[in-house]
Design a protein around this motif. Structure first.
Motif, PDB file in Angstrom:
ATOM      1  N   VAL A 240     -66.502-108.389 -35.549  1.00 10.89           N
ATOM      2  CA  VAL A 240     -67.502-108.189 -34.509  1.00 10.89           C
ATOM      3  C   VAL A 240     -68.869-108.482 -35.118  1.00 10.89           C
ATOM      4  N   THR A 241     -69.593-109.396 -34.483  1.00 13.07           N
ATOM      5  CA  THR A 241     -70.922-109.765 -34.945  1.00 13.07           C
ATOM      6  C   THR A 241     -71.898-109.613 -33.783  1.00 13.07           C
ATOM      7  N   ASN A 242     -72.947-108.831 -33.991  1.00 13.54           N
ATOM      8  CA  ASN A 242     -73.959-108.600 -32.954  1.00 13.54           C
ATOM      9  C   ASN A 242     -73.342-108.175 -31.624  1.00 13.54           C
ATOM     10  N   GLY A 243     -72.337-107.304 -31.688  1.00 15.28           N
ATOM     11  CA  GLY A 243     -71.723-106.776 -30.479  1.00 15.28           C
ATOM     12  C   GLY A 243     -70.751-107.707 -29.778  1.00 15.28           C
ATOM     13  N   VAL A 244     -70.381-108.808 -30.446  1.00 18.16           N
ATOM     14  CA  VAL A 244     -69.457-109.778 -29.849  1.00 18.16           C
ATOM     15  C   VAL A 244     -68.203-109.879 -30.709  1.00 18.16           C
ATOM     16  N   VAL A 245     -67.034-109.920 -30.046  1.00 19.79           N
ATOM     17  CA  VAL A 245     -65.765-110.119 -30.750  1.00 19.79           C
ATOM     18  C   VAL A 245     -65.728-111.595 -31.155  1.00 19.79           C
ATOM     19  N   GLU A 246     -66.220-111.847 -32.364  1.00 19.30           N
ATOM     20  CA  GLU A 246     -66.324-113.225 -32.853  1.00 19.30           C
ATOM     21  C   GLU A 246     -64.947-113.814 -33.136  1.00 19.30           C
ATOM     22  N   ASP A 247     -64.078-113.012 -33.741  1.00 19.25           N
ATOM     23  CA  ASP A 247     -62.731-113.486 -34.042  1.00 19.25           C
ATOM     24  C   ASP A 247     -61.815-112.290 -34.212  1.00 19.25           C
ATOM     25  N   ALA A 248     -60.523-112.543 -34.117  1.00 21.57           N
ATOM     26  CA  ALA A 248     -59.522-111.508 -34.332  1.00 21.57           C
ATOM     27  C   ALA A 248     -58.224-112.187 -34.741  1.00 21.57           C
ATOM     28  N   SER A 249     -57.368-111.411 -35.394  1.00 24.18           N
ATOM     29  CA  SER A 249     -56.060-111.926 -35.799  1.00 24.18           C
ATOM     30  C   SER A 249     -55.137-110.724 -35.974  1.00 24.18           C
ATOM     31  N   PHE A 250     -53.868-111.023 -36.260  1.00 27.61           N
ATOM     32  CA  PHE A 250     -52.922-109.940 -36.492  1.00 27.61           C
ATOM     33  C   PHE A 250     -51.838-110.376 -37.466  1.00 27.61           C
ATOM     34  N   THR A 251     -51.237-109.383 -38.064  1.00 32.87           N
ATOM     35  CA  THR A 251     -50.049-109.583 -38.889  1.00 32.87           C
ATOM     36  C   THR A 251     -49.062-108.506 -38.469  1.00 32.87           C
ATOM     37  N   GLY A 252     -47.842-108.641 -38.901  1.00 31.11           N
ATOM     38  CA  GLY A 252     -46.833-107.645 -38.586  1.00 31.11           C
ATOM     39  C   GLY A 252     -45.617-108.272 -37.946  1.00 31.11           C
ATOM     40  N   HIS A 253     -44.786-107.412 -37.373  1.00 25.88           N
ATOM     41  CA  HIS A 253     -43.539-107.880 -36.786  1.00 25.88           C
ATOM     42  C   HIS A 253     -43.236-107.119 -35.502  1.00 25.88           C
ATOM     43  N   GLY A 254     -42.426-107.743 -34.670  1.00 24.36           N
ATOM     44  CA  GLY A 254     -42.027-107.096 -33.435  1.00 24.36           C
ATOM     45  C   GLY A 254     -41.318-108.067 -32.517  1.00 24.36           C
ATOM     46  N   CYS A 255     -41.012-107.594 -31.344  1.00 26.07           N
ATOM     47  CA  CYS A 255     -40.306-108.404 -30.358  1.00 26.07           C
ATOM     48  C   CYS A 255     -41.235-109.479 -29.786  1.00 26.07           C
ATOM     49  N   ALA A 256     -40.645-110.401 -29.038  1.00 26.44           N
ATOM     50  CA  ALA A 256     -41.413-111.501 -28.442  1.00 26.44           C
ATOM     51  C   ALA A 256     -42.526-110.986 -27.535  1.00 26.44           C
ATOM     52  N   ILE A 257     -42.272-109.906 -26.805  1.00 19.79           N
ATOM     53  CA  ILE A 257     -43.291-109.361 -25.892  1.00 19.79           C
ATOM     54  C   ILE A 257     -44.484-108.829 -26.682  1.00 19.79           C
ATOM     55  N   SER A 258     -44.254-108.028 -27.711  1.00 17.83           N
ATOM     56  CA  SER A 258     -45.388-107.460 -28.458  1.00 17.83           C
ATOM     57  C   SER A 258     -46.159-108.541 -29.197  1.00 17.83           C
ATOM     58  N   GLN A 259     -45.461-109.503 -29.768  1.00 19.51           N
ATOM     59  CA  GLN A 259     -46.124-110.568 -30.527  1.00 19.51           C
ATOM     60  C   GLN A 259     -46.945-111.469 -29.603  1.00 19.51           C
ATOM     61  N   SER A 260     -46.365-111.865 -28.471  1.00 15.59           N
ATOM     62  CA  SER A 260     -47.096-112.747 -27.553  1.00 15.59           C
ATOM     63  C   SER A 260     -48.233-112.003 -26.861  1.00 15.59           C
ATOM     64  N   SER A 261     -48.026-110.738 -26.521  1.00 19.23           N
ATOM     65  CA  SER A 261     -49.088-109.948 -25.899  1.00 19.23           C
ATOM     66  C   SER A 261     -50.286-109.838 -26.838  1.00 19.23           C
ATOM     67  N   THR A 262     -50.014-109.638 -28.115  1.00 17.68           N
ATOM     68  CA  THR A 262     -51.081-109.541 -29.117  1.00 17.68           C
ATOM     69  C   THR A 262     -51.844-110.854 -29.220  1.00 17.68           C
ATOM     70  N   SER A 263     -51.134-111.955 -29.319  1.00 22.04           N
ATOM     71  CA  SER A 263     -51.774-113.258 -29.463  1.00 22.04           C
ATOM     72  C   SER A 263     -52.613-113.622 -28.237  1.00 22.04           C
ATOM     73  N   ILE A 264     -52.047-113.404 -27.053  1.00 22.53           N
ATOM     74  CA  ILE A 264     -52.772-113.724 -25.816  1.00 22.53           C
ATOM     75  C   ILE A 264     -53.969-112.794 -25.649  1.00 22.53           C
ATOM     76  N   MET A 265     -53.824-111.530 -26.040  1.00 25.09           N
ATOM     77  CA  MET A 265     -54.955-110.599 -25.988  1.00 25.09           C
ATOM     78  C   MET A 265     -56.110-111.115 -26.847  1.00 25.09           C
ATOM     79  N   ILE A 266     -55.774-111.570 -28.045  1.00 25.27           N
ATOM     80  CA  ILE A 266     -56.815-112.079 -28.946  1.00 25.27           C
ATOM     81  C   ILE A 266     -57.528-113.265 -28.311  1.00 25.27           C
ATOM     82  N   ASP A 267     -56.771-114.201 -27.751  1.00 27.06           N
ATOM     83  CA  ASP A 267     -57.391-115.350 -27.075  1.00 27.06           C
ATOM     84  C   ASP A 267     -58.280-114.899 -25.918  1.00 27.06           C
ATOM     85  N   THR A 268     -57.837-113.861 -25.200  1.00 24.48           N
ATOM     86  CA  THR A 268     -58.583-113.361 -24.037  1.00 24.48           C
ATOM     87  C   THR A 268     -59.879-112.675 -24.452  1.00 24.48           C
ATOM     88  N   LEU A 269     -59.869-111.951 -25.567  1.00 23.06           N
ATOM     89  CA  LEU A 269     -61.039-111.154 -25.963  1.00 23.06           C
ATOM     90  C   LEU A 269     -62.013-111.888 -26.873  1.00 23.06           C
TER      91      LEU A 269
END
Length: 142
Positions: free
Chosen positions: A49-78
């Motif tokens: 977060v830079t100057n109050g803006v979500v400049e970038d985000a990422s994730f690591t870890g493991h899980g089912c297709a729903i949790s992994q895709s939800s995380t990735s799409i959330m990052i793109d959305t935010l």
């Protein structure tokens, strides 16, 4: 399934198999671990977060297709949103998944995340879809 649902199913599968957001972030300003004890899904969100803006985000870890895709799409959305905008989008996503009424304007805020709308009809998968969103919400509160 109609063509609209097929497109969203493809989007979810694409993000679960080929996530460009699954990596370690250089110089994150915050990290938060999220864990779903019911199924074993575990993610670590990293955000810059830079100057109050979500400049970038990422994730690591493991899980089912729903949790992994939800995380990735959330990052793109935010990505690129202010922290306040991100919190609002998270709130709308949670409402949608919990089958609460959302307006068409709120739905528009979700972008590709609307692909998870039908997860509300699969109670066993709701926590999978929400894991990263609740984790990001906690992270942005810090």
């Amino acid at each position: 399934m109609n063509g609209f649902d097929d497109i969203y199913s493809e989007l979810i599968m694409e993000h679960s198999m080929n996530s460009f957001n699954k990596k370690d972030l250089k110089s994150p300003t915050g990290c938060q671990l999220g864990h779903n004890p019911n199924c074993g899904d575990e993610i670590e969100l990293q955000v810059k977060v830079t100057n109050g803006v979500v400049e970038d985000a990422s994730f690591t870890g493991h899980g089912c297709a729903i949790s992994q895709s939800s995380t990735s799409i959330m990052i793109d959305t935010l990505r690129g949103k202010t922290v306040d905008e991100a919190k609002k989008i998270i709130s709308v996503f949670v409402k949608m998944i919990q089958r609460e009424k959302i307006t068409s304007a709120e739905k528009k805020l979700l972008g590709d995340s609307v692909a998870f709308e039908n997860i509300a009809n699969m109670p066993a998968r709701v926590k999978c879809a929400l894991l990263s969103w609740h984790t990001m919400e906690d992270l942005l509160k810090k």
